[in-house]
Design an enzyme around this catalytic site. Structure first.
Site: not given
Ligand code: DSN
Length: 420
Positions: A57, A59, A203, A229, A232, A238
């Protein structure tokens, strides 16, 4: 000393979960993964995400924690922050968001009050749930106004965005998409927002890897906030991340913790640090370049086979097939299910001027990050385009299914996952 774990314990202590994970590995090995938001993280990232850091932990932020024993997790979080700053040229970075949704929500919490106006791209035009969809917290708390795309070109209509911004005086403009195959002019959006007295959040969840590699204009110099994120095109664990101008650093940090999150996931933050180091390497740039080449090739091949591609092609890692011209009877859902049967994984998607429901849709979204991580290149994209065409031609009967599935498995066996 072996600081990681490799499943020998789980195999004996929990056979059900072990079996499910092993089956998922086999699925990943034997399927062509075309979901644009998925990827295969490196073994180093998987090891780190499965490490003992999950026990801690922490925080707070490095040097200012609410728990003892944080000296080593401080090291990994500081490494993640410094590497992300170097990778994107950001003034301030927060690596704690558990996801892209958390990152976006923290930005909203930092700068908006309930009822404030946000100007965003709708989900139907390629935006994202967290950009003001009525069923998401962003659409419930704030007054949402949408800009869109020009119907004949399927490109973002920046002139309309300016007009709507002037009329509605939003507090925040968001830009970024989950199904937009073309480059985005972040500088122009930032100018529109700032001219109208609004802040701007980009974003880049989908295109972060392309931005990090210098293959897409970076929003970081122009936008007040940039969220992403890390799993990707960036090919990390993730998770999410927020970058912002220094003047917003304190507000962002406290909006995330204690605003919307508690303890950070230190094993994932460490894996983000590993991901950013990988992304700083020359190999990463080559990899991102190949993702784009593969997406362009797939789009061209499908077009040569008479399939309609939204906007006529792609500048990034994804493309959208509009099924309505060639296959008016086939929905995106039908196509996704038929492709699933031959081990080709895609997702149905709405297309501009959609006529079906979001559950049925008239489109398919295809992306190349995961296949490129396996080492596939243009010849494989041509083969995949032909297989997709055959599957679509054979709906609803699927006569060719068995042969195509065998071809998919054979292709996958030539491009093993990076885990053996
Ligand atoms: N689930 C993601 C996507 O497939 O683009 C977006 O959050």
């Amino acid at each position: 000393m072996n600081i990681f774990f490799h499943g020998e314990d789980l195999e004996h202590s929990d056979v059900e979960v072990f079996a499910a994970i092993r089956s998922e590995l086999e699925r990943q090995e034997q399927h062509i993964e075309l979901i644009a938001s998925e990827n295969f993280a490196s073994p180093a990232i998987l090891e780190t995400a499965g490490s003992v850091l999950t026990n801690k932990y922490a925080e707070g932020y490095p040097g200012k924690r609410y728990y003892g024993g944080c000296q080593y997790v401080d090291t990994v979080e500081s490494l993640a922050i410094e590497r992300a700053k170097m990778l994107f040229g950001a003034e301030h970075v927060n690596v704690q968001p558990h996801s892209g949704s958390q990152a976006n929500t923290a930005v909203y919490m930092a700068v908006l009050k309930p009822g404030d106006t946000i100007l965003t791209m709708s989900l139907e035009n390629g935006g994202h749930l967290t950009h003001g969809h009525p069923k998401n917290i962003s659409g419930m708390l704030y007054h949402v106004v949408h800009y869109g795309i020009t119907l004949n070109t399927c490109l973002i209509d920046y002139d309309e965005m300016l007009e709507i911004a002037r009329k509605n005086r939003p507090k925040l403009v968001t830009i970024g998409a989950s199904a937009y195959p073309r480059s985005i002019d972040f500088e122009r959006v930032a100018n529109i927002a700032h001219e109208c007295g609004a802040l701007v959040m980009a974003d880049i969840a989908h295109i972060a890897g392309l931005v990090a590699a210098g293959l897409h204009q970076s929003p970081v110099p122009f936008c007040d906030f940039v969220t992403t994120t890390t799993h990707k095109t960036l090919r990390g664990p993730r998770g999410g991340m927020i970058m912002c101008k220094q003047q917003f650093a304190k507000d962002i940090d406290s909006a995330l913790f204690p605003g919307i999150q508690g303890g950070p996931l230190m094993h994932i933050i460490a894996a983000k640090a590993v991901c950013f180091k990988e992304a700083l390497s020359p190999m990463f740039k080559k990899y991102q370049h190949q993702i784009i080449k593969n997406a362009s090739c797939l789009a061209e091949e499908l077009q040569a086979l008479q399939l309609s591609i939204v906007s006529g092609g792609t500048d990034n890692h994804l493309l959208l097939v509009d099924l309505r011209d060639s296959y008016p009877e086939i929905s995106g859902k039908d196509a996704q299910f038929a492709l699933d049967k031959v081990n080709i994984t895609t997702n149905r998607n709405t297309v501009p001027n959609e006529t079906r429901s979001p559950f049925q849709t008239s489109g398919l979204r295809l992306g190349t990050p995961a296949l490129t991580s396996r080492g596939m290149k243009e010849p494989e994209m041509k083969q995949i385009a032909n297989m997709i065409k055959l599957v679509l031609d054979n709906i609803p009967h699927g006569e060719e299914s068995f042969a195509i599935r065998e071809e998919v498995i054979d292709l996958c066996s030539k491009f093993p996952l990076p885990y053996k």
